[in-house]
Write an enzyme that holds these catalytic residues in place. Structure first.
Site, PDB file in Angstrom:
ATOM      1  N   ASP A 119     -10.224 -34.508  32.369  1.00 11.71           N
ATOM      2  CA  ASP A 119     -10.150 -35.672  33.251  1.00 11.71           C
ATOM      3  C   ASP A 119      -9.560 -36.857  32.487  1.00 11.71           C
ATOM      4  O   ASP A 119      -9.603 -36.898  31.252  1.00 11.71           O
ATOM      5  CB  ASP A 119     -11.553 -36.066  33.751  1.00 11.71           C
ATOM      6  CG  ASP A 119     -12.151 -34.990  34.633  1.00 11.71           C
ATOM      7  OD1 ASP A 119     -11.385 -34.163  35.163  1.00 11.71           O
ATOM      8  OD2 ASP A 119     -13.380 -34.979  34.779  1.00 11.71           O
TER       9      ASP A 119
HETATM   10  N1  URA Z   1     -15.759 -31.140  33.135  1.00 14.76           N
HETATM   11  C1  URA Z   1     -15.484 -32.356  33.693  1.00 14.76           C
HETATM   12  O1  URA Z   1     -16.204 -32.819  34.567  1.00 14.76           O
HETATM   13  N2  URA Z   1     -14.424 -33.020  33.228  1.00 14.76           N
HETATM   14  C2  URA Z   1     -13.625 -32.582  32.240  1.00 14.76           C
HETATM   15  O2  URA Z   1     -12.665 -33.273  31.861  1.00 14.76           O
HETATM   16  C3  URA Z   1     -13.910 -31.329  31.676  1.00 14.76           C
HETATM   17  C4  URA Z   1     -14.988 -30.612  32.144  1.00 14.76           C
END
Ligand code: URA
Length: 249
Positions: A119
């Site tokens: 993310d």
């Molecule tokens: N889980 C999430 O919620 N975000 C990420 O970036 C990776 C795993």
């Protein structure tokens, strides 16, 4: 001694590539730089000056030199990045900076892309490559490449969460595979995932009314983010690191 079949010949020919294409593919020189290097007779193959950009060579067998210095021809590159916050895991984005903008200019000529997603506000280990096969395998659900994350929550981590993760948290797109949750502090944990769904960790903790305030990826398979790679920094994988990653897939 066997005969050379048409298939072998085909395979052999397939390995031959135009000299200008090989040099440009290394990302150091642009196509027009390569043209100029060749026309100025600065390029040689196996000691012989290259007189035309059309000649074809086997990049695995021939020694290519530019001004007498050997060009190390790499088919693919594998870069590890300690992703900072604020960058999206994509090759282009209208609104935000992408992780590709953190790549050194040396790789500008390569078709790099991130092997997997983090993310925008997640930090940590990310592989950027131009090897589509490896990237595909890292992501393939069947391969179960484990990923470990450091997580910090807005509320204390509980044993109930750990039990729920081990059993498989139910999200709106189905039940998750069992996940590891090791409590490392009142608000912190290490989470091990074998799959990678959209916002998975945030959604899993969301089921317990918890908000993820920090998320940082520590490992992908057997590959660990080294302590000396600061956030925002990247470097090529060493041969051993690449093996560790490939072993897993
Ligand atoms: N889980 C999430 O919620 N975000 C990420 O970036 C990776 C795993």
């Amino acid at each position: 001694m066997g005969h050379l079949t048409s298939r072998d010949v085909y395979k052999k020919e397939k390995k031959l590539e135009r000299i200008d294409k090989i040099i440009a593919s290394q990302g150091i020189y642009s196509r027009s730089d390569v043209k100029s290097l060749i026309s100025k007779k600065r390029v040689a193959v196996d000691g012989e000056t290259v007189k035309s950009a059309n000649i074809k060579v086997d990049p695995e067998k021939s020694v290519i030199t530019i001004d007498g210095r050997e060009l190390t021809v790499k088919k693919n590159v594998y870069i590890m990045l300690n992703k900072p916050k604020g960058y999206v895991s994509a090759t282009e984005d209208r609104d935000h900076q992408t992780v590709l903008e953190l790549m050194p200019a040396d790789f500008a000529g390569r078709d790099l892309f991130p092997a997997g997603r983090l993310d925008r506000d997640t930090t940590g280990l990310m592989i950027i490559t131009d090897d589509g096969v490896l990237a595909h395998n890292i992501l393939a659900p069947k391969k179960h490449v484990q990923k470990i994350y450091h997580v910090e929550l807005d509320i204390p981590v509980t044993e109930e969460m750990a039990r729920g993760f081990a059993e498989g948290v139910e999200l709106n797109d189905g039940v998750c595979k069992e996940a590891g949750l090791e409590i490392t502090g009142e608000y912190t944990a290490k989470v091990t995932l074998k799959e990678g769904r959209y916002h998975q960790i945030k959604r899993m903790f969301g089921c317990y009314g918890a908000k993820v305030v920090e998320l940082h990826r520590l490992t992908m398979g057997n590959l660990h983010l080294p302590d000396n790679l600061a956030v925002g920094e990247c470097r090529e994988l060493t041969e051993e690191e690449l093996k560790l990653l490939q072993q897993q897939v």
